[in-house]
Design an enzyme around this catalytic site. Structure first.
Site, PDB file in Angstrom:
ATOM      1  N   LEU A  20     -37.845 -31.493   4.815  1.00 48.86           N
ATOM      2  CA  LEU A  20     -39.164 -31.835   4.283  1.00 48.86           C
ATOM      3  C   LEU A  20     -39.146 -31.886   2.757  1.00 48.86           C
ATOM      4  O   LEU A  20     -39.679 -32.826   2.148  1.00 48.86           O
ATOM      5  CB  LEU A  20     -40.209 -30.816   4.770  1.00 48.86           C
ATOM      6  CG  LEU A  20     -41.626 -31.016   4.251  1.00 48.86           C
ATOM      7  CD1 LEU A  20     -42.190 -32.384   4.653  1.00 48.86           C
ATOM      8  CD2 LEU A  20     -42.561 -29.913   4.748  1.00 48.86           C
ATOM      9  N   ILE A  35     -36.430 -17.342  -3.051  1.00 46.78           N
ATOM     10  CA  ILE A  35     -37.720 -16.679  -2.782  1.00 46.78           C
ATOM     11  C   ILE A  35     -37.556 -15.255  -2.251  1.00 46.78           C
ATOM     12  O   ILE A  35     -38.538 -14.554  -2.047  1.00 46.78           O
ATOM     13  CB  ILE A  35     -38.642 -17.530  -1.863  1.00 46.78           C
ATOM     14  CG1 ILE A  35     -37.980 -17.827  -0.507  1.00 46.78           C
ATOM     15  CG2 ILE A  35     -39.070 -18.819  -2.555  1.00 46.78           C
ATOM     16  CD1 ILE A  35     -38.932 -18.407   0.535  1.00 46.78           C
ATOM     17  N   ALA A  54     -37.430 -22.016   4.377  1.00 47.49           N
ATOM     18  CA  ALA A  54     -37.588 -21.291   5.654  1.00 47.49           C
ATOM     19  C   ALA A  54     -36.223 -21.021   6.258  1.00 47.49           C
ATOM     20  O   ALA A  54     -35.224 -21.644   5.890  1.00 47.49           O
ATOM     21  CB  ALA A  54     -38.420 -22.127   6.626  1.00 47.49           C
ATOM     22  N   TYR A  85     -37.732 -16.773  16.050  1.00 45.70           N
ATOM     23  CA  TYR A  85     -38.141 -17.734  15.021  1.00 45.70           C
ATOM     24  C   TYR A  85     -39.667 -17.901  15.014  1.00 45.70           C
ATOM     25  O   TYR A  85     -40.311 -17.784  13.966  1.00 45.70           O
ATOM     26  CB  TYR A  85     -37.452 -19.084  15.282  1.00 45.70           C
ATOM     27  CG  TYR A  85     -38.006 -20.240  14.484  1.00 45.70           C
ATOM     28  CD1 TYR A  85     -37.751 -20.356  13.119  1.00 45.70           C
ATOM     29  CD2 TYR A  85     -38.786 -21.228  15.093  1.00 45.70           C
ATOM     30  CE1 TYR A  85     -38.264 -21.438  12.389  1.00 45.70           C
ATOM     31  CE2 TYR A  85     -39.294 -22.302  14.370  1.00 45.70           C
ATOM     32  CZ  TYR A  85     -39.031 -22.391  13.030  1.00 45.70           C
ATOM     33  OH  TYR A  85     -39.539 -23.445  12.306  1.00 45.70           O
ATOM     34  N   LYS A 109     -42.258 -16.785  12.055  1.00 50.28           N
ATOM     35  CA  LYS A 109     -43.118 -17.774  11.392  1.00 50.28           C
ATOM     36  C   LYS A 109     -44.594 -17.368  11.515  1.00 50.28           C
ATOM     37  O   LYS A 109     -45.378 -17.554  10.579  1.00 50.28           O
ATOM     38  CB  LYS A 109     -42.904 -19.174  11.986  1.00 50.28           C
ATOM     39  CG  LYS A 109     -41.555 -19.803  11.689  1.00 50.28           C
ATOM     40  CD  LYS A 109     -41.332 -20.152  10.225  1.00 50.28           C
ATOM     41  CE  LYS A 109     -42.194 -21.275   9.733  1.00 50.28           C
ATOM     42  NZ  LYS A 109     -41.876 -21.623   8.307  1.00 50.28           N
ATOM     43  N   TRP A 156     -41.147 -30.658  15.874  1.00 45.44           N
ATOM     44  CA  TRP A 156     -40.035 -31.584  16.117  1.00 45.44           C
ATOM     45  C   TRP A 156     -39.706 -32.433  14.871  1.00 45.44           C
ATOM     46  O   TRP A 156     -39.646 -33.669  14.948  1.00 45.44           O
ATOM     47  CB  TRP A 156     -40.347 -32.508  17.288  1.00 45.44           C
ATOM     48  CG  TRP A 156     -40.565 -31.869  18.625  1.00 45.44           C
ATOM     49  CD1 TRP A 156     -40.927 -30.588  18.894  1.00 45.44           C
ATOM     50  CD2 TRP A 156     -40.450 -32.513  19.906  1.00 45.44           C
ATOM     51  NE1 TRP A 156     -41.041 -30.388  20.245  1.00 45.44           N
ATOM     52  CE2 TRP A 156     -40.757 -31.548  20.896  1.00 45.44           C
ATOM     53  CE3 TRP A 156     -40.130 -33.809  20.322  1.00 45.44           C
ATOM     54  CZ2 TRP A 156     -40.740 -31.853  22.268  1.00 45.44           C
ATOM     55  CZ3 TRP A 156     -40.124 -34.100  21.673  1.00 45.44           C
ATOM     56  CH2 TRP A 156     -40.422 -33.134  22.632  1.00 45.44           C
TER      57      TRP A 156
HETATM   58  N1  LIG Z   1     -37.043 -28.474  11.635  1.00 44.08           N
HETATM   59  C1  LIG Z   1     -38.001 -28.502  12.569  1.00 44.08           C
HETATM   60  O1  LIG Z   1     -37.844 -29.069  13.668  1.00 44.08           O
HETATM   61  C2  LIG Z   1     -39.331 -27.863  12.288  1.00 44.08           C
HETATM   62  C3  LIG Z   1     -40.319 -27.926  13.267  1.00 44.08           C
HETATM   63  C4  LIG Z   1     -41.556 -27.340  13.002  1.00 44.08           C
HETATM   64  C5  LIG Z   1     -41.786 -26.701  11.791  1.00 44.08           C
HETATM   65  N2  LIG Z   1     -40.790 -26.640  10.863  1.00 44.08           N
HETATM   66  C6  LIG Z   1     -41.074 -25.956   9.599  1.00 44.08           C
HETATM   67  O2  LIG Z   1     -41.112 -26.931   8.583  1.00 44.08           O
HETATM   68  C7  LIG Z   1     -40.646 -26.375   7.345  1.00 44.08           C
HETATM   69  C8  LIG Z   1     -39.573 -27.264   6.763  1.00 44.08           C
HETATM   70  O3  LIG Z   1     -38.508 -27.340   7.710  1.00 44.08           O
HETATM   71  P1  LIG Z   1     -37.158 -28.136   7.398  1.00 44.08           P
HETATM   72  O4  LIG Z   1     -36.692 -28.688   8.696  1.00 44.08           O
HETATM   73  O5  LIG Z   1     -37.344 -29.020   6.216  1.00 44.08           O
HETATM   74  O6  LIG Z   1     -36.214 -26.902   7.039  1.00 44.08           O
HETATM   75  P2  LIG Z   1     -34.740 -26.937   6.464  1.00 44.08           P
HETATM   76  O7  LIG Z   1     -34.218 -28.328   6.444  1.00 44.08           O
HETATM   77  O8  LIG Z   1     -33.969 -25.875   7.178  1.00 44.08           O
HETATM   78  O9  LIG Z   1     -34.971 -26.485   4.948  1.00 44.08           O
HETATM   79  C9  LIG Z   1     -35.286 -25.188   4.595  1.00 44.08           C
HETATM   80  C10 LIG Z   1     -34.775 -24.986   3.180  1.00 44.08           C
HETATM   81  O10 LIG Z   1     -35.091 -23.653   2.782  1.00 44.08           O
HETATM   82  C11 LIG Z   1     -34.012 -23.173   2.012  1.00 44.08           C
HETATM   83  N3  LIG Z   1     -34.025 -21.737   1.898  1.00 44.08           N
HETATM   84  C12 LIG Z   1     -33.599 -20.808   2.788  1.00 44.08           C
HETATM   85  N4  LIG Z   1     -33.694 -19.587   2.256  1.00 44.08           N
HETATM   86  C13 LIG Z   1     -34.209 -19.727   1.005  1.00 44.08           C
HETATM   87  C14 LIG Z   1     -34.511 -18.830  -0.044  1.00 44.08           C
HETATM   88  N5  LIG Z   1     -34.319 -17.517   0.065  1.00 44.08           N
HETATM   89  N6  LIG Z   1     -35.021 -19.332  -1.207  1.00 44.08           N
HETATM   90  C15 LIG Z   1     -35.215 -20.657  -1.352  1.00 44.08           C
HETATM   91  N7  LIG Z   1     -34.906 -21.558  -0.400  1.00 44.08           N
HETATM   92  C16 LIG Z   1     -34.414 -21.098   0.775  1.00 44.08           C
HETATM   93  C17 LIG Z   1     -32.805 -23.681   2.788  1.00 44.08           C
HETATM   94  O11 LIG Z   1     -31.643 -23.593   2.013  1.00 44.08           O
HETATM   95  P3  LIG Z   1     -30.225 -23.384   2.774  1.00 44.08           P
HETATM   96  O12 LIG Z   1     -30.052 -24.599   3.640  1.00 44.08           O
HETATM   97  O13 LIG Z   1     -29.271 -23.273   1.637  1.00 44.08           O
HETATM   98  O14 LIG Z   1     -30.393 -22.130   3.584  1.00 44.08           O
HETATM   99  C18 LIG Z   1     -33.242 -25.128   3.061  1.00 44.08           C
HETATM  100  O15 LIG Z   1     -32.912 -25.981   1.982  1.00 44.08           O
HETATM  101  C19 LIG Z   1     -40.209 -24.959   7.681  1.00 44.08           C
HETATM  102  O16 LIG Z   1     -41.242 -24.068   7.356  1.00 44.08           O
HETATM  103  C20 LIG Z   1     -40.010 -24.971   9.183  1.00 44.08           C
HETATM  104  O17 LIG Z   1     -40.209 -23.692   9.750  1.00 44.08           O
HETATM  105  C21 LIG Z   1     -39.580 -27.217  11.080  1.00 44.08           C
END
Ligand SMILES: NC(=O)c1ccc[n+]([C@@H]2O[C@H](COP(=O)([O-])OP(=O)(O)OC[C@H]3O[C@@H](n4cnc5c(N)ncnc54)[C@H](OP(=O)(O)O)[C@@H]3O)[C@@H](O)[C@H]2O)c1
Length: 291
Positions: free
Chosen positions: A13, A44, A67, A132, A136, A156
């Site tokens: 995202l 964070i 996250a 998870y 959340k 998703w």
């Molecule tokens: N993916 C899905 O299917 C899905 C579905 C529903 C909701 N969501 C929610 O949507 C949001 C965005 O998801 P996404 O898929 O974009 O997630 P993502 O691709 O896993 O990105 C999360 C980012 O957070 C970073 N991160 C982890 N620990 C951190 C820290 N301590 N300080 C700063 N950054 C940190 C990660 O870095 P590293 O990679 O280096 O750890 C990664 O770049 C999240 O809140 C997730 O729970 C996701």
């Protein structure tokens, strides 16, 4: 000038927000300035660093895309999942509170147990199945204790950035003759680029009306499908002859239990923020134009 900070900006995202932010260099009558950070530039989990950051930088909005998102590994790495998804949210809140910064926090359909048969509204009771989902939900509760919080639950998520179901199926269906995909879990795919646009629209509306409407909101693309339907659509758009076989969840065991039904009702975000949401098939076309 409006200053917008994005955390976790190297994720799916966050990367989409980064990609499209130039279209939003003017929000309402103000110029927008973006600061994109990830774990290397704004960890964070580092309380002191966060406090200093907000002391020395003027920020109007924080979009928290950081996250812990590995749903299966979270069943083992329980502490780590809670640390990033809940404790770190507390860290951000305590750092932004003195400056009344608006907080947009992203959450998930996994806060529900998936036993509903009608689309989930924001006020339906949560009851997560997985670590998870529980971590959340804890993060949401912490965030919502701060009066300037908007929680956006999505489902998703996929993007041309990072690892996700759409990219995996696209790759596998060009390499294999057959793939087994579960057909008894239904929900709605969400193209992260659409969610990124919706977040900009929310900020734009909030600035124009001088009214940031807080609380929980649901956002996914429109429509409903199973993972099997989604995989078939991906294979079709990949011009692949790979046969997609429907299987039941019981034949594809995973460490974390997934919700069987996770369709989100989006009426609130559509009416309050006047957001138009594309159908998932339209968005999948857009994704294929991109990859
Ligand atoms: N993916 C899905 O299917 C899905 C579905 C529903 C909701 N969501 C929610 O949507 C949001 C965005 O998801 P996404 O898929 O974009 O997630 P993502 O691709 O896993 O990105 C999360 C980012 O957070 C970073 N991160 C982890 N620990 C951190 C820290 N301590 N300080 C700063 N950054 C940190 C990660 O870095 P590293 O990679 O280096 O750890 C990664 O770049 C999240 O809140 C997730 O729970 C996701």
């Amino acid at each position: 000038m409006i200053n917008i900070l994005v955390t976790g900006a190297n994720g799916q995202l966050g990367s989409e927000i980064k990609e499209i932010h130039k279209k939003y260099n003017q929000i309402g009558e103000k110029q927008a300035n973006f600061i994109f950070t990830d774990i290397n530039t704004l960890d964070i989990s580092n309380n002191m660093f966060l406090k200093n950051f907000f002391q020395y930088n003027t920020i109007d909005y924080v979009i928290n895309c950081a996250a812990y998102t590995n749903v299966d590994l979270a069943e083992k790495e329980v502490e780590k999942a809670y640390e990033i998804n809940a404790q770190c949210v507390k860290n951000i809140i305590s750092a932004i509170k003195p400056y009344h910064i608006k907080f947009i926090h992203i959450s998930t359909d996994y806060v529900f147990n998936g036993k509903s048969f009608i689309p989930y509204t924001e006020d339906m009771p949560e009851n997560p199945n997985s670590v998870y989902g529980k971590s959340k939900l804890e993060g949401e509760k912490i965030a919502l204790n701060y009066p300037k919080t908007m929680v956006i639950r999505t489902s998703w998520l996929y993007s041309s950035f990072g690892k996700n179901f759409a990219k995996t199926i696209h790759k596998l269906c060009t390499q294999r003759e057959e793939l087994n995909v579960v057909f008894d879990q239904v929900g709605t795919p969400t193209y992260a680029r659409d969610l990124a646009s919706a977040i900009f629209k929310i900020i734009e509306q909030s600035e124009i009306n001088n009214n940031f409407k807080t609380g929980i909101y649901h956002y996914s693309n429109e429509g409903v499908c199973s993972w099997y339907d989604f995989a078939r659509a991906i294979a079709l758009k990949s011009y692949s002859k790979c046969k997609i076989n429907p299987i039941e969840t019981k034949d594809y065991p995973t460490p974390a239990q997934r919700p069987f039904y996770s369709v989100l009702n989006k009426n609130k975000i559509k009416s309050v923020y006047n957001i138009n949401i594309p159908h998932w098939q339209q968005s999948l076309d857009d994704f294929f134009m991109k990859i």
